[in-house]
Design a protein around this motif. Sequence first.
Motif, PDB file in Angstrom:
ATOM      1  N   ASP A   8      -4.355   0.056  -5.849  1.00 27.12           N
ATOM      2  CA  ASP A   8      -4.365  -1.303  -5.321  1.00 27.12           C
ATOM      3  C   ASP A   8      -3.621  -2.181  -6.321  1.00 27.12           C
ATOM      4  O   ASP A   8      -4.151  -2.519  -7.377  1.00 27.12           O
ATOM      5  N   LEU A   9      -2.384  -2.536  -5.986  1.00 26.74           N
ATOM      6  CA  LEU A   9      -1.536  -3.305  -6.896  1.00 26.74           C
ATOM      7  C   LEU A   9      -1.295  -4.720  -6.384  1.00 26.74           C
ATOM      8  O   LEU A   9      -0.281  -5.354  -6.694  1.00 26.74           O
TER       9      LEU A   9
ATOM     10  N   ARG B 120       7.841  -4.033   4.162  1.00 28.73           N
ATOM     11  CA  ARG B 120       7.369  -4.806   3.017  1.00 28.73           C
ATOM     12  C   ARG B 120       8.531  -5.505   2.306  1.00 28.73           C
ATOM     13  O   ARG B 120       8.426  -6.669   1.904  1.00 28.73           O
ATOM     14  N   LEU B 121       9.660  -4.802   2.160  1.00 31.74           N
ATOM     15  CA  LEU B 121      10.813  -5.374   1.475  1.00 31.74           C
ATOM     16  C   LEU B 121      11.349  -6.582   2.232  1.00 31.74           C
ATOM     17  O   LEU B 121      11.681  -7.616   1.623  1.00 31.74           O
ATOM     18  N   LEU B 122      11.446  -6.489   3.554  1.00 33.43           N
ATOM     19  CA  LEU B 122      11.926  -7.623   4.348  1.00 33.43           C
ATOM     20  C   LEU B 122      11.003  -8.824   4.190  1.00 33.43           C
ATOM     21  O   LEU B 122      11.473  -9.968   4.067  1.00 33.43           O
TER      22      LEU B 122
ATOM     23  N   ALA C 272       5.822  -0.988  -5.016  1.00 37.07           N
ATOM     24  CA  ALA C 272       4.513  -1.022  -5.662  1.00 37.07           C
ATOM     25  C   ALA C 272       3.428  -1.613  -4.775  1.00 37.07           C
ATOM     26  O   ALA C 272       2.271  -1.226  -4.887  1.00 37.07           O
ATOM     27  N   THR C 273       3.792  -2.539  -3.902  1.00 40.20           N
ATOM     28  CA  THR C 273       2.773  -3.288  -3.166  1.00 40.20           C
ATOM     29  C   THR C 273       2.787  -3.046  -1.659  1.00 40.20           C
ATOM     30  O   THR C 273       2.122  -3.760  -0.921  1.00 40.20           O
ATOM     31  N   LYS C 274       3.495  -2.039  -1.193  1.00 31.50           N
ATOM     32  CA  LYS C 274       3.626  -1.832   0.248  1.00 31.50           C
ATOM     33  C   LYS C 274       2.331  -1.386   0.905  1.00 31.50           C
ATOM     34  O   LYS C 274       2.102  -1.641   2.094  1.00 31.50           O
ATOM     35  N   GLY C 275       1.444  -0.730   0.139  1.00 34.96           N
ATOM     36  CA  GLY C 275       0.185  -0.275   0.720  1.00 34.96           C
ATOM     37  C   GLY C 275       0.415   0.687   1.867  1.00 34.96           C
ATOM     38  O   GLY C 275       1.183   1.647   1.757  1.00 34.96           O
ATOM     39  N   GLU C 276      -0.204   0.406   3.026  1.00 34.55           N
ATOM     40  CA  GLU C 276      -0.098   1.292   4.189  1.00 34.55           C
ATOM     41  C   GLU C 276       1.136   1.007   5.034  1.00 34.55           C
ATOM     42  O   GLU C 276       1.491   1.813   5.893  1.00 34.55           O
ATOM     43  N   GLN C 277       1.791  -0.138   4.821  1.00 37.61           N
ATOM     44  CA  GLN C 277       2.954  -0.461   5.648  1.00 37.61           C
ATOM     45  C   GLN C 277       4.204   0.237   5.116  1.00 37.61           C
ATOM     46  O   GLN C 277       4.215   0.762   4.004  1.00 37.61           O
TER      47      GLN C 277
END
Length: 317
Positions: free
Chosen positions: A146-147, A234-236, A224-229
Amino acid sequence: MITDVGGSTVAIEAGKYKDANMIGAASISAVLNVTRTDEIPYTFGGDGTTFVVPSGARPRVREALMSTRNFAHDGFCLNLRVGAAPLADLRKDGVDVLVAKYCLSLGNHLAMLAAGGVSVADKLIKSDDGSLGYLFFDELTDQEPDLEGLSCRWEPLMTQRGVILSILVKVVDEYDEDLTHRYREVLARLGEVFGADPNEYRPVKVENMVFRWPPKGLKAEALATKGEQSYWRRLLWLYWNSFIQFLLEKFDLSGGGYDAPVYRQELRENSDYRRFDDTLRMVLDCTTEEVRAIDGVLSYFRSQKKLCTDSTNRTAR
């Protein structure tokens, strides 16, 4: 517990400074996010972190760090070493870990660690070949770290006075158990160079806080922070989010709970440019004349065999 990015010097020389720094900071986010109700003192060294973990939180912290280790390997091809040395073992060696809280600003504190335990723990973990039990080796975990809150969007700090100087000072301790007076002696002599206002040497200033769009570390932040997506989703979102932040910063505005002037002031106040974890660590913005004066002070103490061989880094940018 201690984390360390193995081969970080090589990675930085290969242009992976942001990646090494991101992984070093990721261990902090991972630990703090699983110990929200606990107060975990830690010191950050750029490519690794030392945590003082109570026994009740140790299983959660270990799992969080090992998931971060797997993430570092799979996402960044970096080796994050993770290990722990019990206080009982350190005390058998005649050292301890004493913790002090240094108030940076209201509600924000920096941990200072002393009494020799951190240095001994670092040596035990880095010298472990698997037979000592201090270094954690491969552990399978399907859990993603969890970041939440991890980001690295600002440009590198540029000197305003001539040189960004990193100083590491460690006193020789073979002859004296009480090292406090030795560090005070060094700081007193350095204080003669710094003058009345040491904040003038703070490397984070209004003039060198630069936010460009898109931030260079955005891809690492997405990973680092994308999690489940998905990574691309996440980048967009981060491109859009950081663009809004860029506009708020450029025009000194506030919106959506983000106040640009207040946020920059908090970053300046809470920058940890002075740390202590059995080694005095400082990052200072100096003139070339001041660098020579600092070199002279440290050379004097080395000639008196009161300091270990120092490590310094100068960046005139």
